[in-house]
Design a protein around this motif. Structure first.
Motif, PDB file in Angstrom:
ATOM      1  N   MET A  46       0.831  -1.202   0.000  1.00 47.44           N
ATOM      2  CA  MET A  46       0.000   0.000   0.000  1.00 47.44           C
ATOM      3  C   MET A  46       0.866   1.254   0.000  1.00 47.44           C
ATOM      4  SD  MET A  46      -3.263   0.785   2.379  1.00 47.44           S
ATOM      5  CE  MET A  46      -2.319   0.961   3.875  1.00 47.44           C
ATOM      6  N   GLY A 106       2.561   1.544  -3.366  1.00 45.19           N
ATOM      7  CA  GLY A 106       1.574   1.992  -4.353  1.00 45.19           C
ATOM      8  C   GLY A 106       1.249   3.460  -4.166  1.00 45.19           C
ATOM      9  N   TYR A 163       1.839   6.272  -6.955  1.00 42.01           N
ATOM     10  CA  TYR A 163       0.773   7.173  -7.395  1.00 42.01           C
ATOM     11  C   TYR A 163       1.173   8.634  -7.191  1.00 42.01           C
ATOM     12  CZ  TYR A 163      -3.007   3.751  -8.126  1.00 42.01           C
ATOM     13  OH  TYR A 163      -3.814   2.750  -8.620  1.00 42.01           O
ATOM     14  N   LYS A 178      -5.074   9.024   4.574  1.00 40.70           N
ATOM     15  CA  LYS A 178      -5.847   7.825   4.210  1.00 40.70           C
ATOM     16  C   LYS A 178      -5.034   6.560   4.482  1.00 40.70           C
ATOM     17  CE  LYS A 178      -8.988  10.420   2.021  1.00 40.70           C
ATOM     18  NZ  LYS A 178     -10.199  10.828   2.777  1.00 40.70           N
ATOM     19  N   PHE A 205     -11.978   2.273 -11.262  1.00 42.52           N
ATOM     20  CA  PHE A 205     -12.139   3.082 -10.059  1.00 42.52           C
ATOM     21  C   PHE A 205     -13.619   3.291  -9.732  1.00 42.52           C
ATOM     22  CE2 PHE A 205      -7.807   4.469 -11.302  1.00 42.52           C
ATOM     23  CZ  PHE A 205      -7.155   4.109 -10.127  1.00 42.52           C
ATOM     24  N   ASP A 230     -16.194   6.756   3.618  1.00 39.67           N
ATOM     25  CA  ASP A 230     -15.242   7.541   2.811  1.00 39.67           C
ATOM     26  C   ASP A 230     -14.857   6.728   1.579  1.00 39.67           C
ATOM     27  OD1 ASP A 230     -13.314   9.171   1.755  1.00 39.67           O
ATOM     28  OD2 ASP A 230     -11.766   8.657   3.238  1.00 39.67           O
ATOM     29  N   GLY A 287     -11.691   7.884  -0.337  1.00 42.04           N
ATOM     30  CA  GLY A 287     -10.437   7.561   0.339  1.00 42.04           C
ATOM     31  C   GLY A 287     -10.147   6.074   0.266  1.00 42.04           C
ATOM     32  N   ASP A 288     -11.187   5.268   0.431  1.00 41.19           N
ATOM     33  CA  ASP A 288     -10.979   3.823   0.386  1.00 41.19           C
ATOM     34  C   ASP A 288     -10.549   3.360  -1.004  1.00 41.19           C
ATOM     35  OD1 ASP A 288     -11.605   3.783   3.023  1.00 41.19           O
ATOM     36  OD2 ASP A 288     -13.576   2.841   2.801  1.00 41.19           O
ATOM     37  N   MET A 313      -8.757   5.081  -2.954  1.00 34.82           N
ATOM     38  CA  MET A 313      -7.340   5.443  -3.022  1.00 34.82           C
ATOM     39  C   MET A 313      -6.448   4.385  -2.378  1.00 34.82           C
ATOM     40  SD  MET A 313      -7.013   9.469  -2.183  1.00 34.82           S
ATOM     41  CE  MET A 313      -6.980  10.729  -3.450  1.00 34.82           C
ATOM     42  N   VAL A 314      -6.753   4.046  -1.142  1.00 32.93           N
ATOM     43  CA  VAL A 314      -5.840   3.125  -0.463  1.00 32.93           C
ATOM     44  C   VAL A 314      -5.899   1.724  -1.044  1.00 32.93           C
ATOM     45  CG1 VAL A 314      -5.691   4.431   1.699  1.00 32.93           C
ATOM     46  CG2 VAL A 314      -7.493   2.704   1.416  1.00 32.93           C
ATOM     47  N   SER A 366      -6.703   0.892  -4.155  1.00 31.39           N
ATOM     48  CA  SER A 366      -6.025   0.815  -5.446  1.00 31.39           C
ATOM     49  C   SER A 366      -4.523   1.012  -5.267  1.00 31.39           C
ATOM     50  CB  SER A 366      -6.624   1.779  -6.467  1.00 31.39           C
ATOM     51  OG  SER A 366      -6.755   3.064  -5.944  1.00 31.39           O
ATOM     52  N   ALA A 367      -4.129   1.817  -4.307  1.00 32.68           N
ATOM     53  CA  ALA A 367      -2.688   1.937  -4.024  1.00 32.68           C
ATOM     54  C   ALA A 367      -2.131   0.575  -3.628  1.00 32.68           C
ATOM     55  CB  ALA A 367      -2.443   2.942  -2.908  1.00 32.68           C
ATOM     56  N   MET A 368      -2.874  -0.112  -2.794  1.00 32.87           N
ATOM     57  CA  MET A 368      -2.410  -1.423  -2.354  1.00 32.87           C
ATOM     58  C   MET A 368      -2.299  -2.385  -3.542  1.00 32.87           C
ATOM     59  SD  MET A 368      -3.801  -3.657   0.826  1.00 32.87           S
ATOM     60  CE  MET A 368      -5.379  -4.048   0.068  1.00 32.87           C
ATOM     61  N   ILE A 394     -10.128  -3.569   5.579  1.00 38.16           N
ATOM     62  CA  ILE A 394     -10.294  -2.116   5.399  1.00 38.16           C
ATOM     63  C   ILE A 394     -11.766  -1.761   5.277  1.00 38.16           C
ATOM     64  CG2 ILE A 394      -9.951  -0.225   3.759  1.00 38.16           C
ATOM     65  CD1 ILE A 394      -7.189  -1.447   3.149  1.00 38.16           C
TER      66      ILE A 394
END
Lengths: 197, 197, 197, 197
Positions: free
Chosen positions: C162, C165, C169, C185, D137, D151, D154-155, D157-158, D160-162, D193
């Motif tokens: 995370m 990532g 990003y 976040k 997304f 949120d 925000g979720d 974001m995290v 997809s970052a993960m 999460i």
DNA sequence: GATGAATGAGTATTCATTCAT
DNA sequence: CATGAATGAATACTCATTCAT
């Protein structure tokens, strides 16, 4: 269904060959020999690249045949077997005839001018060209002499320079130097040069 | 130990640039733009291929600078601020001056003739050339008019054709048309054209 | 006029070296190693090409020193000599600290991501990177274990994924993923992952 | 004797094009675009350099076609026409599906990550990529909302970052982060999460 | 006869690196 | 320490020519 005769085959070959040569001539005259690729010639002729090599050994050979054919077109037809003396009328006809040849073979001329300027492209184009042009100079010489020129050699030089220059102008900037106008002016100037001794 | 001064670098750059341009001019004039490779230019100049690109962005840029420089050499020096009328003597001088320029810049002329015949090489060489040549035609026109020509436009055409043709002959076949002889013949012919109305 | 001391010389050398490295870093990060030329680096640094070789043996060496320096900046300063256990507050501080490092070394990160993806550029960057990152993983592991994680290894994986990532990003699309927002976040999500067993 | 049929030619072209693209993809992914020469691509494909240009206009065009094809492979197949709400099972399937796509297109992903980091290589790869990823997304957003996320942005974001981080790790260090293990951990973490508000 | 895939030598151009000053 | 001219190897790309079908 019946097999084509040898004549028919020959005719087809001949036509295809001319097709390729015409395409090549147009491109060589416009873009120059080196800037014209075989692909382009083939594309313009509507055939495949490979087929070109069925008719010509190489790109250079296309040029060579174009030169040979151009010589024939421009000079051979130029039948100067008058051993005798040209009258003024015949001289005028001769000049007009040359302008007509120019008009009909503009692209040949353009190519030839280029080749004269770049001897490396075609080894002895220059020599051949001079040989071919020889009878023209002789005829002009004889005519000028018959007209009483005291310096026929010099007159040949300036008149042929004028003709060559007129040709070049016509080929390079036809919009500024229209052929038909040039023609009259040149004939007129020739006579002024001749008559004034 | 200490680095070269700016002047030293400038001098090197100046000299080397000229060296490259001279080599290129000779080759372009002789073989044509496309048939001349950067390798060949470099070899003739005695430098490495890569160095060429330290002085010019591209092969085309060498040509462009040659054209610009050629124009300056051939036309600029050609100072025609005579608003008045040329005498015959001045006209003769003018023709001779042009032949001298030709003599000194044979390769430029050869290159220019080639470029005129292959507009695709340098986009607006032809246009620029015509613009540069304009004053020449105007001067000639004025002179012919002052001499009482009833067709000054036509006379400009034939005389400049004769000059152009003479130049072309001289450039292409100097052994058959020696410059010095041509010069006299042309001047002489000009006067015959002019005086005869 | 008095000769500079050795210290002064060293200082100058050091400053110039940093100047070159900064220029190189910016260019490498933006255009990539191969697409960045020495000329460009020198120009950006306002020095001559040659001088670059007074400070670095090769272009590759600039990269190597950038990597070494980047490692030091990103990891070394990252002083994790806490043998003990992190509190939650310390963990939050730790994440924030990492985001701050990212913010301050965006270009290093960009370069590092590129190098991770193109191992051929720098032979054992990947290995070194992993070694450097090791303490981070260990610390994270210990922290998660102390928090009662039943799968600390797995949690390390997902949390560092995370973070990685989020870093990627942020580096690649900072306008869509603003660093400050991401930061909150991510911290929040970490706690949700941790607390939920 | 008779020439190949159009079908035969098409087949050859199709196969050879794929051969070249596969070779190029592997090399671009491994060494990067700039460090991969056409020679190398050709050698890997077992063909001559020249032939490459029979199929592609330029090296850049190979890349462009790879990108287009990669997009289609990775995103298009990614059929998200569920206007409705994902169940948890569908979400799991969705994540697994993405990991499978990653597994099958590792090199595409590697190339894409590189391109994201070096926007200068392909002008609007980044923009296109974002557009293509958009539906992903949105779907994720809708799913999170349906699960009662307070949120969802925000979720997204995290999570997809993960995922992105997991992808990056898998691509860059598959031996340390084996895909199959990552997959389970990530799915698990997602639920932690989500469920924890 | 006809096709176009395939080759290989050649061309313009770039660039890391060297070196005289 | 500093400069930029100079080199040479490498690179993308072109094109005449060959050849299997």
């Amino acid at each position: 269904m019946s097999p084509r005769t040898t004549e028919q085959f020959d005719k087809i070959r001949q036509e295809k060959k001319e097709l390729i040569m015409n395409s090549a001539l147009e491109l060589f005259a416009e873009k120059g020999f080196h800037a014209t690729s075989i692909s382009l010639i083939a594309k313009k002729a509507g055939i495949s690249k490979g087929l070109t090599y069925n008719y010509f050994e190489s790109k250079k050979e296309i040029l060579d045949e174009l030169i040979a054919h151009g010589f024939d077109t421009i000079f051979e037809s130029f039948d100067l077997n008058h051993d005798g003396i040209l009258t003024e009328e015949e001289f005028i006809h001769f000049i007009k005839y040359n302008f007509r040849l120019l008009k009909e073979n503009m692209r040949h001329w353009k190519l030839f001018f280029s080749l004269l300027l770049q001897p490396s492209i075609s080894d002895n184009f220059s020599k051949d060209y001079k040989e071919r042009a020889e009878p023209f100079f002789i005829m002009l010489y004889n005519f000028l002499k018959s007209k009483g020129s005291t310096d026929p050699e010099g007159d040949v030089m300036v008149i042929s320079a004028m003709l060559e220059g007129a040709f070049l102008y016509t080929v390079v900037a036809p919009e500024v130097f229209p052929l038909d106008i040039m023609e009259d002016k040149v004939i007129n100037a020739c006579f002024r040069i001749i008559s004034k001794k």
